[in-house]
Design a protein around this motif. Structure first.
Motif, PDB file in Angstrom:
ATOM      1  N   PHE A  41      37.557  22.701  23.901  1.00 52.21           N
ATOM      2  CA  PHE A  41      37.626  23.675  22.956  1.00 52.21           C
ATOM      3  C   PHE A  41      37.804  23.198  21.277  1.00 52.21           C
ATOM      4  CE2 PHE A  41      40.677  26.683  20.330  1.00 52.21           C
ATOM      5  CZ  PHE A  41      39.788  27.617  20.384  1.00 52.21           C
ATOM      6  N   VAL A  42      38.884  22.208  21.271  1.00 48.32           N
ATOM      7  CA  VAL A  42      38.943  21.685  19.718  1.00 48.32           C
ATOM      8  C   VAL A  42      37.723  21.119  19.272  1.00 48.32           C
ATOM      9  CG1 VAL A  42      39.680  19.869  18.334  1.00 48.32           C
ATOM     10  CG2 VAL A  42      41.195  20.994  20.129  1.00 48.32           C
ATOM     11  N   GLU A  43      36.827  20.427  20.227  1.00 51.48           N
ATOM     12  CA  GLU A  43      35.431  19.994  19.841  1.00 51.48           C
ATOM     13  C   GLU A  43      34.319  21.031  19.415  1.00 51.48           C
ATOM     14  OE1 GLU A  43      34.071  16.769  19.312  1.00 51.48           O
ATOM     15  OE2 GLU A  43      36.077  15.950  19.289  1.00 51.48           O
ATOM     16  N   TYR A  44      34.483  21.969  20.228  1.00 54.36           N
ATOM     17  CA  TYR A  44      33.532  22.985  19.945  1.00 54.36           C
ATOM     18  C   TYR A  44      33.753  24.147  18.907  1.00 54.36           C
ATOM     19  CZ  TYR A  44      30.095  21.017  23.436  1.00 54.36           C
ATOM     20  OH  TYR A  44      29.455  20.265  24.161  1.00 54.36           O
ATOM     21  N   VAL A  45      35.296  24.233  18.690  1.00 56.23           N
ATOM     22  CA  VAL A  45      35.401  25.139  17.769  1.00 56.23           C
ATOM     23  C   VAL A  45      35.326  24.586  16.210  1.00 56.23           C
ATOM     24  CG1 VAL A  45      37.796  24.960  17.290  1.00 56.23           C
ATOM     25  CG2 VAL A  45      37.189  27.228  17.322  1.00 56.23           C
ATOM     26  N   ALA A  46      35.393  23.283  16.079  1.00 59.31           N
ATOM     27  CA  ALA A  46      35.225  22.680  14.940  1.00 59.31           C
ATOM     28  C   ALA A  46      33.664  22.758  14.352  1.00 59.31           C
ATOM     29  CB  ALA A  46      35.629  21.261  14.981  1.00 59.31           C
ATOM     30  N   ALA A  68      35.501  25.584  27.386  1.00 55.75           N
ATOM     31  CA  ALA A  68      36.727  24.788  27.982  1.00 55.75           C
ATOM     32  C   ALA A  68      37.077  25.419  29.312  1.00 55.75           C
ATOM     33  CB  ALA A  68      38.054  25.105  26.746  1.00 55.75           C
ATOM     34  N   ALA A  69      37.037  26.704  29.486  1.00 55.72           N
ATOM     35  CA  ALA A  69      37.244  27.159  30.811  1.00 55.72           C
ATOM     36  C   ALA A  69      36.482  26.651  31.902  1.00 55.72           C
ATOM     37  CB  ALA A  69      37.004  28.881  30.853  1.00 55.72           C
ATOM     38  N   LEU A  70      35.131  26.463  31.762  1.00 58.10           N
ATOM     39  CA  LEU A  70      34.000  25.797  32.785  1.00 58.10           C
ATOM     40  C   LEU A  70      34.661  24.304  33.012  1.00 58.10           C
ATOM     41  CD1 LEU A  70      30.837  26.869  31.422  1.00 58.10           C
ATOM     42  CD2 LEU A  70      32.159  27.694  33.444  1.00 58.10           C
ATOM     43  N   VAL A  71      35.082  23.427  32.010  1.00 58.16           N
ATOM     44  CA  VAL A  71      35.467  22.123  32.282  1.00 58.16           C
ATOM     45  C   VAL A  71      36.815  22.230  33.141  1.00 58.16           C
ATOM     46  CG1 VAL A  71      36.602  20.230  31.201  1.00 58.16           C
ATOM     47  CG2 VAL A  71      34.738  21.010  30.238  1.00 58.16           C
ATOM     48  N   ILE A  72      37.780  23.213  32.740  1.00 59.77           N
ATOM     49  CA  ILE A  72      39.227  23.135  33.570  1.00 59.77           C
ATOM     50  C   ILE A  72      38.699  23.714  34.990  1.00 59.77           C
ATOM     51  CG2 ILE A  72      41.221  24.667  33.767  1.00 59.77           C
ATOM     52  CD1 ILE A  72      41.352  24.864  30.877  1.00 59.77           C
ATOM     53  N   VAL A  73      37.831  24.697  35.251  1.00 66.36           N
ATOM     54  CA  VAL A  73      37.354  25.016  36.702  1.00 66.36           C
ATOM     55  C   VAL A  73      36.852  23.857  37.415  1.00 66.36           C
ATOM     56  CG1 VAL A  73      35.988  26.343  37.841  1.00 66.36           C
ATOM     57  CG2 VAL A  73      37.204  27.437  36.061  1.00 66.36           C
ATOM     58  N   ALA A  74      35.831  23.147  36.618  1.00 69.61           N
ATOM     59  CA  ALA A  74      35.250  22.106  37.456  1.00 69.61           C
ATOM     60  C   ALA A  74      36.366  20.917  37.811  1.00 69.61           C
ATOM     61  CB  ALA A  74      34.334  21.375  36.214  1.00 69.61           C
ATOM     62  N   ILE A  75      37.296  20.733  36.929  1.00 66.56           N
ATOM     63  CA  ILE A  75      38.200  19.436  37.342  1.00 66.56           C
ATOM     64  C   ILE A  75      38.847  20.056  38.360  1.00 66.56           C
ATOM     65  CG2 ILE A  75      39.967  18.104  36.387  1.00 66.56           C
ATOM     66  CD1 ILE A  75      38.637  17.908  33.867  1.00 66.56           C
ATOM     67  N   ALA A  76      39.307  21.281  38.434  1.00 71.88           N
ATOM     68  CA  ALA A  76      40.162  21.996  39.341  1.00 71.88           C
ATOM     69  C   ALA A  76      39.459  22.270  40.737  1.00 71.88           C
ATOM     70  CB  ALA A  76      40.937  23.138  38.785  1.00 71.88           C
ATOM     71  N   PHE A 102      44.209  18.968  29.557  1.00 70.88           N
ATOM     72  CA  PHE A 102      43.978  18.272  28.485  1.00 70.88           C
ATOM     73  C   PHE A 102      42.437  18.403  27.961  1.00 70.88           C
ATOM     74  CE2 PHE A 102      42.664  14.069  26.768  1.00 70.88           C
ATOM     75  CZ  PHE A 102      43.286  14.022  25.873  1.00 70.88           C
ATOM     76  N   MET A 103      41.489  18.247  29.362  1.00 67.06           N
ATOM     77  CA  MET A 103      40.157  18.121  28.994  1.00 67.06           C
ATOM     78  C   MET A 103      39.534  19.559  28.407  1.00 67.06           C
ATOM     79  SD  MET A 103      39.227  15.030  29.368  1.00 67.06           S
ATOM     80  CE  MET A 103      37.419  15.137  29.188  1.00 67.06           C
ATOM     81  N   GLY A 104      40.297  20.689  28.872  1.00 68.86           N
ATOM     82  CA  GLY A 104      39.938  21.858  28.423  1.00 68.86           C
ATOM     83  C   GLY A 104      40.137  22.063  27.000  1.00 68.86           C
ATOM     84  N   GLY A 105      41.404  21.522  26.790  1.00 66.29           N
ATOM     85  CA  GLY A 105      41.930  21.770  25.358  1.00 66.29           C
ATOM     86  C   GLY A 105      41.054  20.676  24.318  1.00 66.29           C
ATOM     87  N   LEU A 106      40.580  19.682  24.765  1.00 63.54           N
ATOM     88  CA  LEU A 106      39.748  18.709  23.818  1.00 63.54           C
ATOM     89  C   LEU A 106      38.394  19.471  23.767  1.00 63.54           C
ATOM     90  CD1 LEU A 106      39.451  16.146  22.529  1.00 63.54           C
ATOM     91  CD2 LEU A 106      38.569  15.207  24.847  1.00 63.54           C
TER      92      LEU A 106
END
Length: 273
Positions: free
Chosen positions: A49-54, A12-20, A43-47
């Motif tokens: 995280f939810v996908e990979y924690v499940a 999730a952190a990598l996704v957030i950094v990439a978009i930012a 939003f993409m970071g949260g999505l």
């Protein structure tokens, strides 16, 4: 459990950094688009995280396909970085990114020919557009187009070199929408979907600019572009087709792996393949 949570947080952190990333490279712009991309990043970071924690698979395909996911993520980051550096060179001549801008200019002069995808991208600008903005769009489009093709070629080489996806590929966790207890016709379904992805990937560089033009005419919008909106327009134009092409490659190799497994099972059972 804790390992899965940590892995999901890292992704999730990598996704957030990439978009930012464009906002981190370029000077801060206090506009609506910057706020929008901040919300999209969260939003993409949260999505993610939810996908990979499940435990059970959800919306994301190829959850456990490190090579495929790493290459798609690297492609997005590379496109964002190159385009942002080209824009930064125009904003600040002392930024040290002039080499990227010059490379984009040379590639743009080569690729901006009739019927090319780059020429199609340039049509989204109005006839009275700022020449500097048009040149920046040409440079960015050329950079992301070449980098997308290069990353697709690299993924193809790595897939063949590593024999991806391998015998341990789990269809249910990676492609839950294709999973079926009955394997008959599954490989054909995968091949058909791979073909659709590849054809759509080849058509999108021409379709997306035309769709954007028609929407702008329909909505009667003529607001000036910010640097961030220009960057994301260029990157989306190249990354969506590149991602679809990579998806088609991955699905096709998964289909071949399933056919190989079925053939080996038939031979072990003494049934002709």
């Amino acid at each position: 459990m804790s390992g899965r949570i940590v892995g999901a947080l890292v992704r999730a952190a990598l996704v957030i950094v990439a978009i930012a990333l464009p906002g981190l490279i370029l000077p801060y712009e206090n506009d609506d688009f910057s706020l929008l991309m901040t919300l999209v990043a969260l939003f993409m970071g949260g999505l993610t995280f939810v996908e990979y924690v499940a435990v059970a698979p959800g919306l994301i395909e190829f959850r456990f396909a490190p090579l495929y996911n790493a290459m798609r993520f690297a492609t997005l980051v590379l496109m964002l970085a190159l385009t942002s550096f080209a824009v930064l060179a125009q904003i600040d001549a002392q930024a040290g990114t002039g080499a990227v801008r010059d490379l984009g200019a040379r590639l743009g002069s080569v690729l901006d020919v009739p019927l090319s995808p780059l020429r199609s991208l340039l049509r989204i600008l109005p006839a009275n557009a700022d020449p500097a903005q048009a040149e920046l769009l040409r440079q960015g489009g050329a950079l992301v187009l070449v980098s997308g093709v290069a990353m697709i070629g690299l993924l193809c080489v790595l897939m063949r070199w590593t024999h991806w996806p391998g015998v341990g590929f789990n269809l249910w966790t990676n492609m839950p929408t294709f999973y079926s207890a009955d394997d008959s016709g599954l490989a054909q379904r995968l091949r058909r979907d791979a073909l659709v992805s590849v054809v759509l990937a080849l058509a999108l560089p021409y379709l997306l600019p035309e769709i954007a033009r028609q929407l702008s005419h329909f909505l009667a919008t003529a607001a000036p572009w910010s640097t961030l909106s220009l960057i994301w327009t260029v990157v989306a134009w190249a990354f969506l087709p590149a991602g679809l092409f990579m998806r088609g490659m991955a699905i096709l190799r998964a289909a071949r792996q399933i056919e190989r497994s079925c053939r080996e099972t038939s031979e072990q059972d003494g049934v002709p393949a």
